[in-house]
Design a protein around this motif. Sequence first.
Motif, PDB file in Angstrom:
ATOM      1  N   VAL A  88       0.841  -1.195   0.000  1.00  0.00           N
ATOM      2  CA  VAL A  88       0.000   0.000   0.000  1.00  0.00           C
ATOM      3  C   VAL A  88       0.874   1.243   0.000  1.00  0.00           C
ATOM      4  N   ASP A  89       0.577   2.157  -0.914  1.00  0.00           N
ATOM      5  CA  ASP A  89       1.215   3.469  -0.916  1.00  0.00           C
ATOM      6  C   ASP A  89       0.736   4.203   0.329  1.00  0.00           C
ATOM      7  N   ARG A  90       1.620   4.473   1.250  1.00  0.00           N
ATOM      8  CA  ARG A  90       1.251   5.082   2.531  1.00  0.00           C
ATOM      9  C   ARG A  90       0.732   6.512   2.384  1.00  0.00           C
ATOM     10  N   ASN A  91       0.910   7.100   1.220  1.00  0.00           N
ATOM     11  CA  ASN A  91       0.448   8.473   1.009  1.00  0.00           C
ATOM     12  C   ASN A  91      -1.019   8.547   0.592  1.00  0.00           C
ATOM     13  N   ILE A  92      -1.664   7.426   0.351  1.00  0.00           N
ATOM     14  CA  ILE A  92      -3.086   7.418  -0.017  1.00  0.00           C
ATOM     15  C   ILE A  92      -3.900   7.751   1.227  1.00  0.00           C
ATOM     16  N   ALA A  93      -4.868   8.626   1.064  1.00  0.00           N
ATOM     17  CA  ALA A  93      -5.763   8.928   2.176  1.00  0.00           C
ATOM     18  C   ALA A  93      -6.460   7.638   2.600  1.00  0.00           C
ATOM     19  N   GLY A  94      -6.433   7.332   3.889  1.00  0.00           N
ATOM     20  CA  GLY A  94      -7.071   6.125   4.404  1.00  0.00           C
ATOM     21  C   GLY A  94      -6.193   4.898   4.369  1.00  0.00           C
ATOM     22  N   ALA A  95      -4.913   5.035   4.069  1.00  0.00           N
ATOM     23  CA  ALA A  95      -4.017   3.882   3.967  1.00  0.00           C
ATOM     24  C   ALA A  95      -4.011   3.044   5.249  1.00  0.00           C
ATOM     25  N   GLU A  96      -4.266   3.674   6.382  1.00  0.00           N
ATOM     26  CA  GLU A  96      -4.256   2.943   7.654  1.00  0.00           C
ATOM     27  C   GLU A  96      -5.383   1.923   7.742  1.00  0.00           C
ATOM     28  N   ARG A  97      -6.408   2.022   6.877  1.00  0.00           N
ATOM     29  CA  ARG A  97      -7.531   1.083   6.925  1.00  0.00           C
ATOM     30  C   ARG A  97      -7.100  -0.359   6.680  1.00  0.00           C
ATOM     31  N   VAL A  98      -6.047  -0.557   5.896  1.00  0.00           N
ATOM     32  CA  VAL A  98      -5.603  -1.920   5.600  1.00  0.00           C
ATOM     33  C   VAL A  98      -5.046  -2.595   6.845  1.00  0.00           C
ATOM     34  N   ILE A  99      -4.388  -1.844   7.703  1.00  0.00           N
ATOM     35  CA  ILE A  99      -3.786  -2.434   8.896  1.00  0.00           C
ATOM     36  C   ILE A  99      -4.775  -2.537  10.053  1.00  0.00           C
ATOM     37  N   GLU A 100      -5.873  -1.797  10.019  1.00  0.00           N
ATOM     38  CA  GLU A 100      -6.816  -1.803  11.135  1.00  0.00           C
ATOM     39  C   GLU A 100      -7.339  -3.190  11.493  1.00  0.00           C
ATOM     40  N   PRO A 101      -7.716  -4.063  10.522  1.00  0.00           N
ATOM     41  CA  PRO A 101      -8.162  -5.407  10.929  1.00  0.00           C
ATOM     42  C   PRO A 101      -7.080  -6.183  11.680  1.00  0.00           C
ATOM     43  N   TYR A 102      -5.819  -5.995  11.323  1.00  0.00           N
ATOM     44  CA  TYR A 102      -4.732  -6.676  12.009  1.00  0.00           C
ATOM     45  C   TYR A 102      -4.585  -6.158  13.443  1.00  0.00           C
ATOM     46  N   LEU A 103      -4.666  -4.857  13.597  1.00  0.00           N
ATOM     47  CA  LEU A 103      -4.536  -4.268  14.928  1.00  0.00           C
ATOM     48  C   LEU A 103      -5.725  -4.649  15.815  1.00  0.00           C
ATOM     49  N   HIS A 104      -6.909  -4.698  15.236  1.00  0.00           N
ATOM     50  CA  HIS A 104      -8.097  -5.119  15.974  1.00  0.00           C
ATOM     51  C   HIS A 104      -7.916  -6.570  16.447  1.00  0.00           C
ATOM     52  N   TRP A 105      -7.451  -7.440  15.530  1.00  0.00           N
ATOM     53  CA  TRP A 105      -7.201  -8.834  15.892  1.00  0.00           C
ATOM     54  C   TRP A 105      -6.167  -8.921  17.021  1.00  0.00           C
ATOM     55  N   LEU A 106      -5.087  -8.148  16.922  1.00  0.00           N
ATOM     56  CA  LEU A 106      -4.031  -8.194  17.921  1.00  0.00           C
ATOM     57  C   LEU A 106      -4.558  -7.779  19.293  1.00  0.00           C
ATOM     58  N   ARG A 107      -5.340  -6.724  19.332  1.00  0.00           N
ATOM     59  CA  ARG A 107      -5.913  -6.274  20.599  1.00  0.00           C
ATOM     60  C   ARG A 107      -6.836  -7.341  21.175  1.00  0.00           C
ATOM     61  N   ASP A 108      -7.725  -7.895  20.327  1.00  0.00           N
ATOM     62  CA  ASP A 108      -8.644  -8.929  20.802  1.00  0.00           C
ATOM     63  C   ASP A 108      -7.895 -10.157  21.305  1.00  0.00           C
ATOM     64  N   MET A 109      -6.854 -10.557  20.584  1.00  0.00           N
ATOM     65  CA  MET A 109      -6.087 -11.732  20.996  1.00  0.00           C
ATOM     66  C   MET A 109      -5.410 -11.474  22.338  1.00  0.00           C
ATOM     67  N   PHE A 110      -4.860 -10.302  22.503  1.00  0.00           N
ATOM     68  CA  PHE A 110      -4.165  -9.958  23.742  1.00  0.00           C
ATOM     69  C   PHE A 110      -5.125  -9.989  24.933  1.00  0.00           C
ATOM     70  N   LEU A 111      -6.357  -9.527  24.735  1.00  0.00           N
ATOM     71  CA  LEU A 111      -7.323  -9.445  25.827  1.00  0.00           C
ATOM     72  C   LEU A 111      -8.218 -10.675  25.939  1.00  0.00           C
ATOM     73  N   ARG A 112      -8.101 -11.620  25.044  1.00  0.00           N
ATOM     74  CA  ARG A 112      -9.039 -12.741  24.922  1.00  0.00           C
ATOM     75  C   ARG A 112      -9.268 -13.515  26.208  1.00  0.00           C
ATOM     76  N   ASP A 113      -8.254 -13.884  26.912  1.00  0.00           N
ATOM     77  CA  ASP A 113      -8.409 -14.739  28.093  1.00  0.00           C
ATOM     78  C   ASP A 113      -8.368 -13.963  29.400  1.00  0.00           C
ATOM     79  N   ARG A 114      -8.541 -12.679  29.325  1.00  0.00           N
ATOM     80  CA  ARG A 114      -8.458 -11.868  30.542  1.00  0.00           C
ATOM     81  C   ARG A 114      -9.486 -12.315  31.580  1.00  0.00           C
ATOM     82  N   ASP A 115     -10.705 -12.615  31.126  1.00  0.00           N
ATOM     83  CA  ASP A 115     -11.763 -12.988  32.067  1.00  0.00           C
ATOM     84  C   ASP A 115     -11.862 -14.487  32.311  1.00  0.00           C
TER      85      ASP A 115
END
Length: 189
Positions: A88-115
């Motif tokens: 992804v050309d990082r200069n495209i408006a909204g380029a961060e959208r491609v990484i957001e699903p990965y970051l969401h997954w990472l956060r969920d995985m990190f917190l998954r067994d907390r409870d």
Amino acid sequence: MPKEPLQITDPETLRAMAHPLRQRILVELNVREHARAADLARSLGEPANSISFHLRVLARHGFIEEAPELARDKRDRVWRPVVERFVVDRNIAGAERVIEPYLHWLRDMFLRDRDAPGARDDLHEGVASAGFFTREEAEEMTAEVLTVLEKWSERTSAAKRADPDDPRRRYYQLLFAIGPRAVDTPPEA
């Protein structure tokens, strides 16, 4: 022979690939080498009509193509990947959208067994590590890590191709990032 990465340089193609299900479809197609919407629906646990829609979007943006020579008849639609990965050309408006699903997954995985620690039957591991690298050392370690990742990717992809519907074989994801880190400012309490 590995395919060249697709260079995403426009916002429309970026939006097409930013959808997490489309990213998974592309991964699945690259492992299987070709598939029908029904095959992908079964593997991904999604309705076939939803998969068909996403396949058409991926095709319209050049990620996949139809493979009519593999079809059983004129109504049968078989798809194959055109690209294995994208940049992804990082200069495209909204380029961060491609990484957001990965970051969401990472956060969920990190917190998954907390409870409910240990309640899941899958393996998930979060590791944060740090070191004091020179740029050359960071590049050397990155090359070593990428070699290990490629070995395991090839091994598990071959096993998935041999038995695409093995219920024990699940999609695992790994994120690797390395770079200098400044001291973060803690959030306000």
